[in-house]
Design an enzyme around this catalytic site. Structure first.
Site, PDB file in Angstrom:
ATOM      1  CE  LYS A 102      -4.466   0.925   0.394  1.00 52.42           C
ATOM      2  NZ  LYS A 102      -5.607   0.059   0.091  1.00 52.42           N
ATOM      3  N   GLY A 214     -20.006   7.254   2.953  1.00 52.37           N
ATOM      4  CA  GLY A 214     -18.954   7.461   1.947  1.00 52.37           C
ATOM      5  C   GLY A 214     -19.556   7.498   0.568  1.00 52.37           C
ATOM      6  N   GLY A 216     -17.463   8.121  -2.329  1.00 47.90           N
ATOM      7  CA  GLY A 216     -16.349   8.130  -3.277  1.00 47.90           C
ATOM      8  C   GLY A 216     -16.559   6.994  -4.269  1.00 47.90           C
ATOM      9  CB  ALA A 218     -16.032   1.999  -2.376  1.00 46.49           C
ATOM     10  N   GLY A 219     -18.426   3.925  -2.375  1.00 49.11           N
ATOM     11  CA  GLY A 219     -19.758   4.246  -1.863  1.00 49.11           C
ATOM     12  C   GLY A 219     -20.731   4.661  -2.959  1.00 49.11           C
TER      13      GLY A 219
END
Ligand code: GLU
Length: 410
Positions: A102, A214, A216, A218-219
């Site tokens: 990461k 969220g 973004g 994903a959300g």
């Protein structure tokens, strides 16, 4: 300061109490293979500005290091280490030949314009480039990064290396070797899991109220996909505010507003609600899809949703896990629930290596096969060890890693 890496060690300890894993492997997994810390500079601003950038290569027993890069003001080494560890286990759960890594830059991207964002991306990637490669370490998007930034990375890498190699990053744009379906992959994976779980408990999307924290990648994509399937989405939020309507939100309209105004705040057909209150709403499914440490020992006992599906990484702390377990709340963990992203990243990498590109239908069919297989096996472990989903996923992944580790000693 919150220390997500401490959560990792707690989760590891909890799993060890249930199964015997080779102690040498556990010792390895308590530390990353390599920590790269770089100075990232914005030279073109009047006043030189310097930020901290990281890339953590956690473990490559299963294959090259793999994991996203985030730009966020809260990025710190403990966080990147935790996220890199979770990537290691996520790839194990997904059964793809990739390890865990990461990266991140500690910056508030809202304070940068387009050119500065590109300058920052180029400088960061130039500094970590010696450690990147299509068989060594393959970054991808994460919080506040996207296909455009991945394209910049490919370009910067070509400068460093003398030639373009699309396999060095995933989540690129289609014209730059990206995969169809990668953008929605994380949410699509979450939806597939959610539907499978609902089937098990004999419920239909139409019966389900849903809350998403969220908005973004994903959300917002989860909201879009679930809305299309007939789920009633009663609340969503972004970093500025949440919006709530107990009769359901029109997600198409909300997406248009987000695009135009940059936030879901003050949506006409809803009332504003804080991010904290949103988590505590009466609902059937809660999908934290923003950042880590959202459900902690402080608010876990207030959660009413019987099911939590973690589209974000690390949104529920170990202490909260214990409270939720006692309350009979199921938590489908990040390393399973959001693994659709890295699964399609793996497909993208395969397509780059072979120079042959797949249809969206093929991508999603294969994604479904991979993620359902993981879900079934994690669920079996859950029953076998009479534990929660997270620990079952850890057991499943750690066993895979252990097998590889023992093989590597021969
Ligand atoms: N950032 C995503 C994650 O946390 C995707 C990583 C990848 O595709 O390598 O899973």
């Amino acid at each position: 300061m919150k220390n997500p890496f401490r959560n990792v060690l707690t989760q590891l300890k909890k799993t060890q109490k249930i199964i015997n894993i080779d102690q040498r492997l556990i010792k390895h997994l308590k530390q990353p293979d390599k920590i790269i810390q770089v100075k990232v500079a914005l030279n073109k601003t009047k006043k030189l500005r310097i930020f901290k950038g990281y890339r953590v290569q956690y473990n490559n027993l299963m294959g090259p290091y793999k994991g996203g890069i985030r730009y966020d003001k809260h990025v710190n080494l403990s966080e990147v280490k935790a996220l890199a560890f979770w990537m290691t286990l996520k790839c194990g759960v997904a059964q793809i030949p990739m390890g865990g890594g990461k990266g991140g830059v500690s910056i508030d991207p809202d304070k940068l314009n387009e050119e500065q964002l590109e300058e920052l991306s180029r400088d960061y990637f130039k500094k970590i480039s010696p450690d990147i490669g299509s068989d060594l370490d393959i970054p991808a998007p994460d919080v506040n990064t996207n296909a455009k930034i991945m394209d910049v990375f490919v370009d910067e890498y070509a400068k460093f290396n003398g030639k373009k190699d699309y396999g060095i990053v995933t989540g690129k744009s289609l014209k730059n070797g990206g995969s169809k379906g990668r953008e929605e992959a994380t949410s699509m994976g979450g939806l597939i899991i959610l539907k499978q779980h609902l089937k098990k408990i004999r419920k239909k999307p139409q019966d389900i109220d849903m809350v998403i924290q969220g908005f973004g990648n994903a959300g917002a994509n989860l909201a879009k996909l679930c809305y299309k399937q007939g789920f009633k989405i009663i609340a969503v939020s972004d970093s500025k505010s949440g919006v709530y309507n107990k009769n359901g939100l029109d997600i198409n309209k909300l997406l248009i507003q987000k695009e135009k105004k940059g936030s879901v705040k003050n949506f006409k057909e809803a009332t504003n609600i804080s991010n904290e209150k949103l988590l505590e709403l009466e609902t059937d499914v809660l999908a934290p899809s923003a950042m880590e440490n959202q459900i902690t020992q402080k608010n876990a006992f207030k959660i009413k949703s019987p099911l939590i599906i973690e589209l974000a990484n690390g949104p529920v702390t170990p202490k909260a896990d214990e409270i939720l377990f006692k309350k009979n709340i199921d938590v489908i963990p990040d390393i399973l629930a959001n693994s659709g992203g890295v699964i399609v990243s793996y497909f993208e990498w395969l397509q780059n290596k072979k120079g042959r590109y797949w249809s969206k239908q093929k991508v999603f069919e294969k994604l479904k096969k991979y993620i359902l297989n993981s879900f079934v096996q994690v669920d079996e472990n859950k029953k076998k060890y009479q534990t929660d989903f997270r620990t079952a996923a850890y057991i499943f992944s750690l066993k895979k890693l252990e097998k590889k580790y023992i093989q590597s000693l021969k």
